[in-house]
Design a protein around this motif. Structure first.
Motif, mmCIF file in Angstrom:
data_model
loop_
_atom_site.group_PDB
_atom_site.id
_atom_site.type_symbol
_atom_site.label_atom_id
_atom_site.label_comp_id
_atom_site.label_asym_id
_atom_site.label_seq_id
_atom_site.Cartn_x
_atom_site.Cartn_y
_atom_site.Cartn_z
ATOM 1 N N VAL A 137 -23.293 -0.099 31.738
ATOM 2 C CA VAL A 137 -24.277 -1.169 31.933
ATOM 3 C C VAL A 137 -25.576 -0.758 31.239
ATOM 4 O O VAL A 137 -25.912 0.428 31.191
ATOM 5 C CB VAL A 137 -24.537 -1.402 33.448
ATOM 6 C CG1 VAL A 137 -25.846 -2.125 33.689
ATOM 7 C CG2 VAL A 137 -23.382 -2.180 34.081
ATOM 8 N N PHE A 183 -22.060 -7.696 32.147
ATOM 9 C CA PHE A 183 -21.180 -6.621 31.702
ATOM 10 C C PHE A 183 -19.803 -6.688 32.349
ATOM 11 O O PHE A 183 -19.047 -5.710 32.308
ATOM 12 C CB PHE A 183 -21.834 -5.262 31.961
ATOM 13 C CG PHE A 183 -22.967 -4.957 31.017
ATOM 14 C CD1 PHE A 183 -22.724 -4.358 29.804
ATOM 15 C CD2 PHE A 183 -24.265 -5.306 31.344
ATOM 16 C CE1 PHE A 183 -23.758 -4.090 28.923
ATOM 17 C CE2 PHE A 183 -25.314 -5.045 30.475
ATOM 18 C CZ PHE A 183 -25.058 -4.430 29.253
ATOM 19 N N ASN A 214 -25.650 -9.366 37.740
ATOM 20 C CA ASN A 214 -24.985 -9.357 36.436
ATOM 21 C C ASN A 214 -25.458 -10.511 35.557
ATOM 22 O O ASN A 214 -24.667 -11.326 35.087
ATOM 23 C CB ASN A 214 -23.462 -9.408 36.638
ATOM 24 C CG ASN A 214 -22.717 -8.585 35.613
ATOM 25 O OD1 ASN A 214 -23.315 -7.901 34.792
ATOM 26 N ND2 ASN A 214 -21.400 -8.647 35.665
ATOM 27 N N GLU A 262 -29.518 -1.560 31.795
ATOM 28 C CA GLU A 262 -30.423 -2.176 32.765
ATOM 29 C C GLU A 262 -31.587 -2.878 32.081
ATOM 30 O O GLU A 262 -32.097 -2.411 31.071
ATOM 31 C CB GLU A 262 -30.986 -1.117 33.718
ATOM 32 C CG GLU A 262 -29.979 -0.472 34.616
ATOM 33 C CD GLU A 262 -30.633 0.494 35.582
ATOM 34 O OE1 GLU A 262 -31.851 0.355 35.826
ATOM 35 O OE2 GLU A 262 -29.943 1.396 36.094
ATOM 36 N N ASN A 282 -29.111 -6.396 35.342
ATOM 37 C CA ASN A 282 -28.461 -6.029 34.090
ATOM 38 C C ASN A 282 -29.039 -6.833 32.924
ATOM 39 O O ASN A 282 -29.432 -7.991 33.086
ATOM 40 C CB ASN A 282 -26.954 -6.281 34.165
ATOM 41 C CG ASN A 282 -26.269 -5.408 35.191
ATOM 42 O OD1 ASN A 282 -26.832 -4.405 35.643
ATOM 43 N ND2 ASN A 282 -25.053 -5.772 35.569
ATOM 44 N N TYR A 286 -20.941 0.702 38.250
ATOM 45 C CA TYR A 286 -22.230 1.295 37.913
ATOM 46 C C TYR A 286 -23.166 1.266 39.126
ATOM 47 O O TYR A 286 -23.891 2.225 39.394
ATOM 48 C CB TYR A 286 -22.853 0.528 36.752
ATOM 49 C CG TYR A 286 -24.205 1.047 36.310
ATOM 50 C CD1 TYR A 286 -24.302 2.131 35.450
ATOM 51 C CD2 TYR A 286 -25.381 0.442 36.738
ATOM 52 C CE1 TYR A 286 -25.537 2.613 35.034
ATOM 53 C CE2 TYR A 286 -26.616 0.908 36.336
ATOM 54 C CZ TYR A 286 -26.689 1.995 35.477
ATOM 55 O OH TYR A 286 -27.922 2.459 35.078
ATOM 56 N N ASN A 337 -17.355 -3.343 35.468
ATOM 57 C CA ASN A 337 -18.383 -2.357 35.121
ATOM 58 C C ASN A 337 -19.590 -2.415 36.036
ATOM 59 O O ASN A 337 -20.134 -1.393 36.452
ATOM 60 C CB ASN A 337 -18.832 -2.559 33.669
ATOM 61 C CG ASN A 337 -17.806 -2.064 32.675
ATOM 62 O OD1 ASN A 337 -16.627 -1.987 32.980
ATOM 63 N ND2 ASN A 337 -18.252 -1.721 31.489
ATOM 64 N N SER A 338 -20.053 -3.633 36.339
ATOM 65 C CA SER A 338 -21.294 -3.776 37.099
ATOM 66 C C SER A 338 -21.208 -3.167 38.501
ATOM 67 O O SER A 338 -22.065 -2.359 38.877
ATOM 68 C CB SER A 338 -21.690 -5.252 37.176
ATOM 69 O OG SER A 338 -22.952 -5.407 37.769
#
Length: 323
Positions: free
Chosen positions: A304, A75, A46, A306, A71, A83, A79-80
């Motif tokens: 996210v 985020f 992250n 990338e 990422n 995802y 979320n990370s």
């Protein structure tokens, strides 16, 4: 006969002291104690600012079972990892934290429960070697949310657990840009097995939790699964309004009857106005938390973005965005 594939997903942020030993220990675990399974290990970073990413590149170069997603920015703590789960390719996904506070001994227990037929197996903290005050505060918070929640809530569940591919596909179709995994498992999960464990101390490094991150987690849970905040504002506002009307009537009668000995000048009025103002500000702030939670969902941003992914060359594309 093809081996079942197990995905281990580990979110990380500034974990330069832990990513290498974590990778080595999981590799050893599957090669020595769980050779009947194929495995992949996915780190989702992250936006670390330390040496985590160079170390992950080196780990991925040495071991093709290890994958990494970097990422584009941080985020957030929810979320990370959510995802990351959606990017795995195994028959099941096991989520662990990178600081070893989820004991790796849980992995064989999770898999045993999975083989018994459970679609979900989760770890439940029964005690912790971390700060006792924090553990007590967390216990109180869990009980509070559980009491007022519209759906079942799981006490001392941090998110660590095994999730069958079937449940991961449920997560993929939720279309929630602010996912709260602990609540989702309780609300939408299949029959699950709860495995108790004692939470150890971090093996290395410093915790990234602070007042803001803990507050954010607490508010996401409260605004997503309870109405207690709005109900407090409604009932307390009604009570204060009724009390204000009664005080106003009594004060008016006293003035009309010239009961000056009870007259304290403007003091009662000022106190009442200040109190009403404080109640209004508190209520608006609490309602703002609910509105902010709704706003994030309405904006429907991707989970996210990338920046880079490593060792995904031979896999089917599994990227997903919330739209």
């Amino acid at each position: 006969m093809l081996k079942k594939k197990v995905s281990v997903m580990i979110p990380c942020y500034n974990e330069e002291e832990n990513v290498v030993p974590m990778s080595n220990e999981i590799k050893e675990l599957f090669e020595t104690k769980l050779p009947q399974y194929d495995y992949e290990l996915l780190f989702i970073d992250n936006d670390s600012s330390d040496n985590t990413r160079p170390l992950l590149r080196e780990i991925c170069k040495r071991n093709k079972h290890v994958k990494a997603i970097f990422n584009a920015k941080n985020f957030g703590q929810f979320n990370s990892p959510y995802y990351g789960m959606l990017q795995t390719t195994g028959d099941c996904v096991i989520t662990m934290v990178c600081d070893f506070q989820d004991p790796l001994d849980l992995i064989p227990q999770y898999l045993e429960a999975w083989e018994e037929g459970y679609k979900i197996a989760i770890g439940i903290k029964t005690s912790s070697k971390e700060n006792k005050l924090m553990y007590a505060l967390r216990s109180s918070y869990y009980k509070f949310v559980k009491k007022f929640s519209d759906v079942e809530q799981i006490e001392h569940f941090t998110g660590s657990g095994l999730y069958d591919r079937e449940f991961v596909e449920v997560l993929r179709n939720l279309n929630d840009p602010t996912p709260f995994m602990r609540g989702i498992v309780a609300e939408l999960g299949f029959a699950r097995k709860e495995i108790e464990y004692e939470q150890p101390k971090r093996r290395a490094g410093k915790t990234h939790n602070n007042f803001y991150t803990l507050y954010d987690a607490a508010m996401l849970s409260i605004t997503s699964y309870t109405k207690i905040g709005l109900r407090i504002c409604t009932f307390f506002g009604a009570f204060v309004s009724l009390a204000s009307v009664i005080v106003g009537i009594v004060y008016l009668v006293m003035k009309l009857l010239n009961w000056y000995k009870f007259d304290a000048g403007m003091a009662p009025l000022i106190i009442l106005m200040s109190f009403l103002g404080a109640v209004q500000i508190f209520s608006i702030g609490f309602m703002g938390e609910y509105i902010m939670s709704m706003n994030k969902r309405i904006m429907n941003r991707p989970l996210v973005i990338e920046e880079e992914r490593i060792n995904f060359e031979n896999d089917k594309e599994v990227r997903t965005t919330i739209r």
